[in-house]
Design a protein around this motif. Structure first.
Motif, PDB file in Angstrom:
ATOM      1  N   PHE A  21       0.866  -1.182   0.000  1.00 57.09           N
ATOM      2  CA  PHE A  21       0.000   0.000   0.000  1.00 57.09           C
ATOM      3  C   PHE A  21       0.896   1.225   0.000  1.00 57.09           C
ATOM      4  CE2 PHE A  21      -2.579  -3.274   2.070  1.00 57.09           C
ATOM      5  CZ  PHE A  21      -3.770  -3.163   1.358  1.00 57.09           C
ATOM      6  N   GLY A  22       0.834   1.998  -1.081  1.00 60.92           N
ATOM      7  CA  GLY A  22       1.713   3.156  -1.167  1.00 60.92           C
ATOM      8  C   GLY A  22       0.968   4.393  -1.618  1.00 60.92           C
ATOM      9  N   SER A  23       1.741   5.457  -1.777  1.00 65.84           N
ATOM     10  CA  SER A  23       1.184   6.654  -2.407  1.00 65.84           C
ATOM     11  C   SER A  23       2.237   7.195  -3.358  1.00 65.84           C
ATOM     12  CB  SER A  23       0.790   7.702  -1.372  1.00 65.84           C
ATOM     13  OG  SER A  23       1.948   8.235  -0.797  1.00 65.84           O
ATOM     14  N   ALA A  24       1.789   8.030  -4.292  1.00 66.31           N
ATOM     15  CA  ALA A  24       2.675   8.490  -5.358  1.00 66.31           C
ATOM     16  C   ALA A  24       2.656  10.009  -5.479  1.00 66.31           C
ATOM     17  CB  ALA A  24       2.228   7.867  -6.683  1.00 66.31           C
ATOM     18  N   THR A  25       3.781  10.526  -5.953  1.00 61.22           N
ATOM     19  CA  THR A  25       3.896  11.943  -6.335  1.00 61.22           C
ATOM     20  C   THR A  25       4.825  11.996  -7.542  1.00 61.22           C
ATOM     21  OG1 THR A  25       5.898  12.413  -5.042  1.00 61.22           O
ATOM     22  CG2 THR A  25       3.782  12.724  -3.906  1.00 61.22           C
ATOM     23  N   ALA A  26       5.090  13.203  -8.036  1.00 64.32           N
ATOM     24  CA  ALA A  26       6.089  13.362  -9.102  1.00 64.32           C
ATOM     25  C   ALA A  26       6.880  14.644  -8.842  1.00 64.32           C
ATOM     26  CB  ALA A  26       5.413  13.444 -10.461  1.00 64.32           C
ATOM     27  N   SER A  27       8.131  14.641  -9.273  1.00 68.95           N
ATOM     28  CA  SER A  27       9.051  15.721  -8.924  1.00 68.95           C
ATOM     29  C   SER A  27       8.487  17.112  -9.205  1.00 68.95           C
ATOM     30  CB  SER A  27      10.390  15.528  -9.636  1.00 68.95           C
ATOM     31  OG  SER A  27      10.197  15.221 -11.000  1.00 68.95           O
ATOM     32  N   TYR A  28       8.120  17.381 -10.455  1.00 67.45           N
ATOM     33  CA  TYR A  28       7.708  18.755 -10.766  1.00 67.45           C
ATOM     34  C   TYR A  28       6.419  19.133 -10.036  1.00 67.45           C
ATOM     35  CZ  TYR A  28       7.104  23.183 -13.120  1.00 67.45           C
ATOM     36  OH  TYR A  28       6.961  24.532 -13.353  1.00 67.45           O
ATOM     37  N   GLN A  29       5.623  18.149  -9.705  1.00 65.04           N
ATOM     38  CA  GLN A  29       4.337  18.433  -9.073  1.00 65.04           C
ATOM     39  C   GLN A  29       4.462  18.776  -7.591  1.00 65.04           C
ATOM     40  OE1 GLN A  29       2.432  14.706 -11.009  1.00 65.04           O
ATOM     41  NE2 GLN A  29       0.791  16.212 -11.001  1.00 65.04           N
ATOM     42  N   VAL A  30       5.533  18.329  -6.948  1.00 66.85           N
ATOM     43  CA  VAL A  30       5.619  18.552  -5.493  1.00 66.85           C
ATOM     44  C   VAL A  30       6.885  19.257  -5.015  1.00 66.85           C
ATOM     45  CG1 VAL A  30       4.143  16.570  -4.940  1.00 66.85           C
ATOM     46  CG2 VAL A  30       6.626  16.248  -4.952  1.00 66.85           C
ATOM     47  N   GLU A  31       7.984  19.136  -5.725  1.00 63.71           N
ATOM     48  CA  GLU A  31       9.263  19.558  -5.137  1.00 63.71           C
ATOM     49  C   GLU A  31       9.411  21.055  -4.912  1.00 63.71           C
ATOM     50  OE1 GLU A  31      12.514  18.037  -7.458  1.00 63.71           O
ATOM     51  OE2 GLU A  31      12.220  15.985  -6.749  1.00 63.71           O
ATOM     52  N   GLY A  32       9.066  21.867  -5.906  1.00 65.97           N
ATOM     53  CA  GLY A  32       9.415  23.291  -5.825  1.00 65.97           C
ATOM     54  C   GLY A  32      10.931  23.424  -5.954  1.00 65.97           C
ATOM     55  N   ALA A  33      11.497  24.462  -5.302  1.00 68.67           N
ATOM     56  CA  ALA A  33      12.958  24.684  -5.359  1.00 68.67           C
ATOM     57  C   ALA A  33      13.468  24.544  -6.792  1.00 68.67           C
ATOM     58  CB  ALA A  33      13.682  23.709  -4.426  1.00 68.67           C
ATOM     59  N   ALA A  34      12.748  25.194  -7.697  1.00 69.26           N
ATOM     60  CA  ALA A  34      12.985  24.961  -9.127  1.00 69.26           C
ATOM     61  C   ALA A  34      14.345  25.447  -9.591  1.00 69.26           C
ATOM     62  CB  ALA A  34      11.873  25.619  -9.944  1.00 69.26           C
ATOM     63  N   SER A  35      14.908  26.425  -8.895  1.00 69.12           N
ATOM     64  CA  SER A  35      16.229  26.871  -9.358  1.00 69.12           C
ATOM     65  C   SER A  35      17.259  26.797  -8.241  1.00 69.12           C
ATOM     66  CB  SER A  35      16.133  28.276  -9.952  1.00 69.12           C
ATOM     67  OG  SER A  35      15.397  29.102  -9.094  1.00 69.12           O
ATOM     68  N   GLU A  36      17.040  25.844  -7.343  1.00 71.10           N
ATOM     69  CA  GLU A  36      17.996  25.711  -6.238  1.00 71.10           C
ATOM     70  C   GLU A  36      18.997  24.589  -6.452  1.00 71.10           C
ATOM     71  OE1 GLU A  36      16.627  25.744  -2.062  1.00 71.10           O
ATOM     72  OE2 GLU A  36      14.933  26.891  -2.879  1.00 71.10           O
ATOM     73  N   ASP A  37      20.137  24.765  -5.832  1.00 72.26           N
ATOM     74  CA  ASP A  37      21.177  23.723  -5.791  1.00 72.26           C
ATOM     75  C   ASP A  37      21.509  23.174  -7.168  1.00 72.26           C
ATOM     76  OD1 ASP A  37      21.223  24.055  -3.069  1.00 72.26           O
ATOM     77  OD2 ASP A  37      19.933  22.330  -2.638  1.00 72.26           O
ATOM     78  N   GLY A  38      21.507  24.056  -8.149  1.00 68.27           N
ATOM     79  CA  GLY A  38      21.996  23.651  -9.470  1.00 68.27           C
ATOM     80  C   GLY A  38      20.947  23.127 -10.428  1.00 68.27           C
TER      81      GLY A  38
END
Ligand code: GCO
Length: 476
Positions: A21-38
């Protein structure tokens, strides 16, 4: 189609021990920090910043700020009792230009995430590509260009080396149908191109990228991961004269264009014929099908609703939709007088306008297990958007989402009773998040996110799911 028990609400159903039993997300949909750390821009950064492409001008710049809040998000998953987390890796975070230097800071983020999951007893299920193509690769041609598959193979090697000692399941692609047809044909998704021939070249290069990535991941992973791909199958209904023909065509374009090469080692002959006026498929090179046709341990199935099609006589097909996929969406095909139209479906509907049809999930799982009897299956996405209302006491009662989930889990359980080897189920999504062309307007989470304060609140459906995940028994 489904006799008796068509209501699918049975509480008390018991899932087998070991069921995930799991749940899912995707990077662009949840992460933010779009221009951080390179991290450099992906096609979704560019697309969402292009006026008129995304509802309200929303972007993934901040999203759920999961990049900074990952530890508390992981704690939340642990509190919910989830056994696995399906997340995706942002390619432009780890190889920012797609082909150039590796960004160690990006790799470190995912390495910490994987360790954090393992410390909490949650299996990491990592997807390499959930649509955030590094922008420079699009500038060089994108998925219609073969070089993108080359770049993807190297990216897979880099990630296999970095995380292949700890990841539980590798998934190459998420819904390549969306990447190819919505990205390059219909244009409702990044990069927003409208070139039918390019869309078919994208289909092939995504398939090739999948096969090559599997080989690269297998060569570099030192642990014992499982290997998979996630497809969004079209469960079709037909209406009118020529309903069967309409269904056949869309089945070829939407389903068999991927399962054909990946699981049977060839493109379906009818697909090549149907699209002959658009392309001669000369982008398929001699050894490509052998490269694509790699064993997988588990086939990921995303399911939300059915789709109804009919043959439409006219000069050009009525274009689907609303910029996404699903009930009202699909793959209309130019190049013929007789096109396929996607017809609006009877309700009830979710806030996406997608019809609620749990029997479609049972039917899909049965059909896949009949076609690929040796292939274990995993529901890698299922869930629903509804317009949640926060109660006066701060709680989020979401009876419609809860009911949707209960019916779909019940449908999956029925398929298992009928012999389907289903290993697990991931609810889309853990969090309300950036729903592509709909921005933050559509909420799929079992956890609410307040997009001003970024505060998380477990919805009633999340509590219900937690009970299911902990007990393995479908609660009331
Ligand atoms: C997809 C993606 C998800 C979506 C979800 C709801 O299937 O489109 O995998 O990113 O958010 O499906 O539309």
């Amino acid at each position: 189609m489904t006799q008796g028990n068509s209501d699918y609400r049975d509480s008390g159903l018991v899932f087998p021990p070991g069921f995930t039993f799991g749940s899912a997300t995707a990077s662009y949909q949840v992460e933010g920090a779009a221009s951080e750390d390179g991290r450099l821009p992906s096609i979704w950064d560019t697309f969402s910043k292009t006026p008129g492409k995304v509802w309200n001008g929303d972007t993934g710049d901040v999203a759920c700020d999961h990049y900074h809040r990952w530890e508390s998000d992981l704690d939340l998953m642990k509190d919910l009792g989830l056994g696995a987390y399906r997340f995706s890796i942002a390619w432009p975070r780890v190889i920012p230009t797609g082909t150039g230097e590796i960004n160690q800071a990006g790799i470190d983020f995912y390495s910490r995430l994987v360790d954090g999951l393992l410390e909490r007893g949650i299996e990491p299920v990592a997807t390499l590509y959930h649509w955030d193509l590094p922008q420079p690769l699009e500038d060089a041609g994108g998925w219609p260009a073969r070089a993108t598959a080359d770049a993807f193979e190297r990216y897979a090697e880099v990630m296999g080396t970095a995380l292949g000692d700890r990841v539980h399941t590798w998934t190459t692609l998420n819904e390549p149908w969306c990447s190819a047809y919505l990205g390059y044909g219909q244009g409702g998704h990044a990069p927003g191109r409208h070139e039918p021939d390019a869309a078919l070249a994208a289909v092939h290069h995504l398939n090739l990228a999948h096969g090559r990535a599997l080989q690269a991941l297998r060569a570099t992973s030192t642990g014992t991961p499982e290997y998979s791909v996630t497809l969004n199958f079209h469960v079709l209904r037909g209406v009118g004269d020529g309903a069967a023909e309409a269904m056949r065509r869309i089945d070829a374009l939407a389903n068999r264009a991927f399962t054909g090469p990946m699981l049977h080692g060839e493109y379906p002959a009818d697909l090549l014929e149907d699209t002959a006026s658009v392309t001669d498929w000369s982008f398929v090179h001699d050894d490509d099908l052998a490269a694509i046709h790699q064993p997988i341990d588990v086939l990921g199935v995303n399911y939300y609703s059915t789709a109804t099609v009919r043959l439409w006589d006219g000069v050009s097909p009525k274009q689907m939709n609303d910029g996404h996929k699903g009930a009202a969406g699909g793959t209309a095909w130019p190049g013929s007088d007789q096109a396929v139209e996607f017809v609006e479906q009877p309700g009830p509907h979710t806030a996406m306008g997608w019809n609620i049809a749990p029997e479609g999930l049972e039917e899909l799982l049965m059909a896949l297990s009949a076609e690929f009897p040796q292939q274990p299956l995993m529901v890698t996405e299922n869930g629903a958007a509804f317009d949640d209302v926060v109660a006066a006491d701060g709680s989020v009662p979401d009876p419609e989402r809860l009911d949707y989930l209960r019916r779909h889990f019940s449908a999956a359980h029925r398929a298992m009773q009928r012999g389907v080897d289903l290993r697990g189920y991931f609810v889309w999504s853990l969090l309300d998040n950036f729903e592509w062309g709909y921005g933050y307007a559509k909420r799929f989470g079992i956890v609410r996110v307040d997009f001003d304060s970024l505060e998380r609140t477990i919805k009633d459906s999340g509590r219900w799911y937690s009970e299911l995940a902990r007990s393995g028994v479908l609660p009331e």
